[in-house]
Design a protein around this motif. Structure first.
Motif, PDB file in Angstrom:
ATOM      1  N   CYS A   1    -107.214  32.118  -7.854  1.00 20.61           N
ATOM      2  CA  CYS A   1    -106.867  32.810  -6.602  1.00 20.61           C
ATOM      3  C   CYS A   1    -107.612  34.137  -6.521  1.00 20.61           C
ATOM      4  O   CYS A   1    -108.157  34.508  -5.474  1.00 20.61           O
ATOM      5  CB  CYS A   1    -105.357  33.067  -6.545  1.00 20.61           C
ATOM      6  N   ASN A   2    -107.640  34.840  -7.632  1.00 23.44           N
ATOM      7  CA  ASN A   2    -108.332  36.122  -7.670  1.00 23.44           C
ATOM      8  C   ASN A   2    -109.849  35.954  -7.561  1.00 23.44           C
ATOM      9  O   ASN A   2    -110.539  36.785  -6.965  1.00 23.44           O
ATOM     10  CB  ASN A   2    -107.962  36.876  -8.950  1.00 23.44           C
ATOM     11  N   LYS A   3    -110.356  34.856  -8.103  1.00 26.06           N
ATOM     12  CA  LYS A   3    -111.791  34.568  -7.967  1.00 26.06           C
ATOM     13  C   LYS A   3    -112.135  34.294  -6.498  1.00 26.06           C
ATOM     14  O   LYS A   3    -113.196  34.692  -6.018  1.00 26.06           O
ATOM     15  CB  LYS A   3    -112.173  33.362  -8.830  1.00 26.06           C
ATOM     16  N   GLN A   4    -111.227  33.597  -5.788  1.00 28.07           N
ATOM     17  CA  GLN A   4    -111.463  33.326  -4.366  1.00 28.07           C
ATOM     18  C   GLN A   4    -111.486  34.618  -3.573  1.00 28.07           C
ATOM     19  O   GLN A   4    -112.307  34.788  -2.668  1.00 28.07           O
ATOM     20  CB  GLN A   4    -110.374  32.398  -3.836  1.00 28.07           C
TER      21      GLN A   4
ATOM     22  N   THR B   1    -101.797  14.514  11.700  1.00 30.12           N
ATOM     23  CA  THR B   1    -101.935  15.423  10.552  1.00 30.12           C
ATOM     24  C   THR B   1    -102.046  16.836  11.110  1.00 30.12           C
ATOM     25  O   THR B   1    -103.151  17.335  11.360  1.00 30.12           O
ATOM     26  CB  THR B   1    -103.198  15.077   9.726  1.00 30.12           C
ATOM     27  N   PRO B   2    -100.907  17.514  11.311  1.00 36.35           N
ATOM     28  CA  PRO B   2    -100.922  18.830  11.949  1.00 36.35           C
ATOM     29  C   PRO B   2    -101.663  19.910  11.175  1.00 36.35           C
ATOM     30  O   PRO B   2    -102.088  20.904  11.748  1.00 36.35           O
ATOM     31  CB  PRO B   2     -99.445  19.169  12.085  1.00 36.35           C
ATOM     32  N   GLU B   3    -101.835  19.705   9.868  1.00 38.34           N
ATOM     33  CA  GLU B   3    -102.549  20.691   9.057  1.00 38.34           C
ATOM     34  C   GLU B   3    -103.483  19.987   8.085  1.00 38.34           C
ATOM     35  O   GLU B   3    -103.194  18.878   7.619  1.00 38.34           O
ATOM     36  CB  GLU B   3    -101.570  21.563   8.261  1.00 38.34           C
ATOM     37  N   ILE B   4    -104.593  20.622   7.798  1.00 38.87           N
ATOM     38  CA  ILE B   4    -105.479  20.138   6.750  1.00 38.87           C
ATOM     39  C   ILE B   4    -105.740  21.293   5.792  1.00 38.87           C
ATOM     40  O   ILE B   4    -105.510  22.459   6.126  1.00 38.87           O
ATOM     41  CB  ILE B   4    -106.817  19.602   7.303  1.00 38.87           C
ATOM     42  N   GLY B   5    -106.206  20.963   4.604  1.00 35.31           N
ATOM     43  CA  GLY B   5    -106.460  22.042   3.654  1.00 35.31           C
ATOM     44  C   GLY B   5    -107.185  21.573   2.414  1.00 35.31           C
ATOM     45  O   GLY B   5    -107.463  20.390   2.237  1.00 35.31           O
ATOM     46  N   VAL B   6    -107.467  22.528   1.561  1.00 33.60           N
ATOM     47  CA  VAL B   6    -108.109  22.277   0.278  1.00 33.60           C
ATOM     48  C   VAL B   6    -107.348  23.075  -0.769  1.00 33.60           C
ATOM     49  O   VAL B   6    -107.049  24.257  -0.567  1.00 33.60           O
ATOM     50  CB  VAL B   6    -109.593  22.719   0.288  1.00 33.60           C
ATOM     51  N   GLN B   7    -107.034  22.436  -1.890  1.00 38.02           N
ATOM     52  CA  GLN B   7    -106.247  23.132  -2.908  1.00 38.02           C
ATOM     53  C   GLN B   7    -106.928  23.120  -4.271  1.00 38.02           C
ATOM     54  O   GLN B   7    -107.703  22.233  -4.589  1.00 38.02           O
ATOM     55  CB  GLN B   7    -104.868  22.474  -3.047  1.00 38.02           C
ATOM     56  N   GLY B   8    -106.625  24.152  -5.042  1.00 37.08           N
ATOM     57  CA  GLY B   8    -107.097  24.229  -6.415  1.00 37.08           C
ATOM     58  C   GLY B   8    -108.580  24.419  -6.596  1.00 37.08           C
ATOM     59  O   GLY B   8    -109.134  24.049  -7.626  1.00 37.08           O
ATOM     60  N   LYS B   9    -109.258  24.989  -5.590  1.00 36.31           N
ATOM     61  CA  LYS B   9    -110.707  25.143  -5.687  1.00 36.31           C
ATOM     62  C   LYS B   9    -111.155  26.451  -5.044  1.00 36.31           C
ATOM     63  O   LYS B   9    -110.665  26.814  -3.973  1.00 36.31           O
ATOM     64  CB  LYS B   9    -111.397  23.960  -5.005  1.00 36.31           C
ATOM     65  N   VAL B  10    -112.076  27.137  -5.712  1.00 38.41           N
ATOM     66  CA  VAL B  10    -112.657  28.364  -5.153  1.00 38.41           C
ATOM     67  C   VAL B  10    -113.783  27.943  -4.219  1.00 38.41           C
ATOM     68  O   VAL B  10    -114.783  27.358  -4.645  1.00 38.41           O
ATOM     69  CB  VAL B  10    -113.206  29.284  -6.268  1.00 38.41           C
ATOM     70  N   LEU B  11    -113.617  28.215  -2.931  1.00 40.54           N
ATOM     71  CA  LEU B  11    -114.573  27.749  -1.932  1.00 40.54           C
ATOM     72  C   LEU B  11    -115.645  28.792  -1.615  1.00 40.54           C
ATOM     73  O   LEU B  11    -115.359  29.986  -1.523  1.00 40.54           O
ATOM     74  CB  LEU B  11    -113.843  27.377  -0.640  1.00 40.54           C
ATOM     75  N   LYS B  12    -116.864  28.297  -1.402  1.00 38.34           N
ATOM     76  CA  LYS B  12    -117.978  29.151  -0.985  1.00 38.34           C
ATOM     77  C   LYS B  12    -117.984  29.253   0.532  1.00 38.34           C
ATOM     78  O   LYS B  12    -117.224  28.584   1.220  1.00 38.34           O
ATOM     79  CB  LYS B  12    -119.290  28.564  -1.493  1.00 38.34           C
TER      80      LYS B  12
END
Length: 236
Positions: free
Chosen positions: A134-137, A197-208
């Motif tokens: 989280c801190n890296k993101q 699908t009212p929401e989409i997302g990405v979890q557990g990954k630091v995104l660029k």
């Protein structure tokens, strides 16, 4: 399965070691009788003594192995193991006060633009103050971009268990993070283009930056140019 294997190996070691000692001693005993006396009576008596000694040692080995198996069956009991773990957990003391992480990196122009897009799309970033990724993101975005992001802290009261000051235990995410606490950091965006699908997302990954842009496009129902996406180079 592992407990059975360990016990079997232990039995093999005890048995083979004892047999080696028995064979060596018996050989020395027979040799000693032949050299000391030619009396058939003495030899017979000595053989009987050796046989008795072997029987006694065998009985001792069997008794020892039986005792070992009994101890192993008790110590490897799943219920006993679980009880010990529960007891250890009850005694463990955890006291980590909430300390918000403030990114130190400067935001790039690209990240500032992405942050604006995320804000307009209604994006939320879920995380925990003690979560390294989280801190890296946050550092990836930079401090200026993070000011535009709606960040949701899932442990706003810190983490506590058996605290010395007697405060209540806090070992689970806050209730408002319920469905968003499987893996952090977690990006969540409303997806009006997909009513099922009212929401989409990405979890557990630091995104660029380009990955965040792609997420915004997908949430808006826009077609992503995958060729351009996969051939675009990013320095950060």
């Amino acid at each position: 399965m592992s407990a059975v294997t360990t016990t079997t190996l232990a039995i093999t070691r005890v048995s083979s070691s004892s047999v080696r000692r028995t064979t060596t001693k018996s050989s020395r005993g027979s040799s000693f009788v032949v050299n000391a006396s030619s009396s058939n009576t003495s030899i017979a008596d000595e053989k009987i003594d050796d046989e008795n000694n072997v029987s006694t040692r065998r009985a001792a080995i069997v008794s020892g192995v039986s005792a070992m198996l009994a101890v192993g069956s008790v110590s490897s009991s799943p219920d006993a193991f679980a009880a010990n773990k529960d007891e250890e957990k009850k005694k463990k003391v955890v006291a980590v006060p909430y300390t918000p992480y403030v990114p130190q990196s400067e935001s790039s122009e690209e990240m500032l633009e992405v942050a604006k897009q995320l804000k307009e799309a209604g994006a939320r970033l879920y995380g925990a103050f003690w979560c390294e990724n989280c801190n890296k993101q946050k550092e990836k975005l930079g401090k200026e971009a993070m000011e535009m992001i709606e960040y949701v802290e899932c442990f706003p009261d810190g983490v506590y268990q058996n605290a010395p000051d007697g405060r209540a235990d806090v070992t689970k995410p806050a209730e408002f993070c319920g469905p968003y606490s499987e893996a952090w950091p977690m990006w969540v965006l409303p997806s009006p283009s997909t009513p099922e699908t009212p929401e989409i997302g990405v979890q557990g990954k630091v995104l660029k930056a380009k990955e965040l842009k792609k997420l915004v496009q997908e949430a808006a129902g826009e077609k992503v140019d995958l060729v351009k996406y996969f051939t675009t180079l990013e320095m950060k």
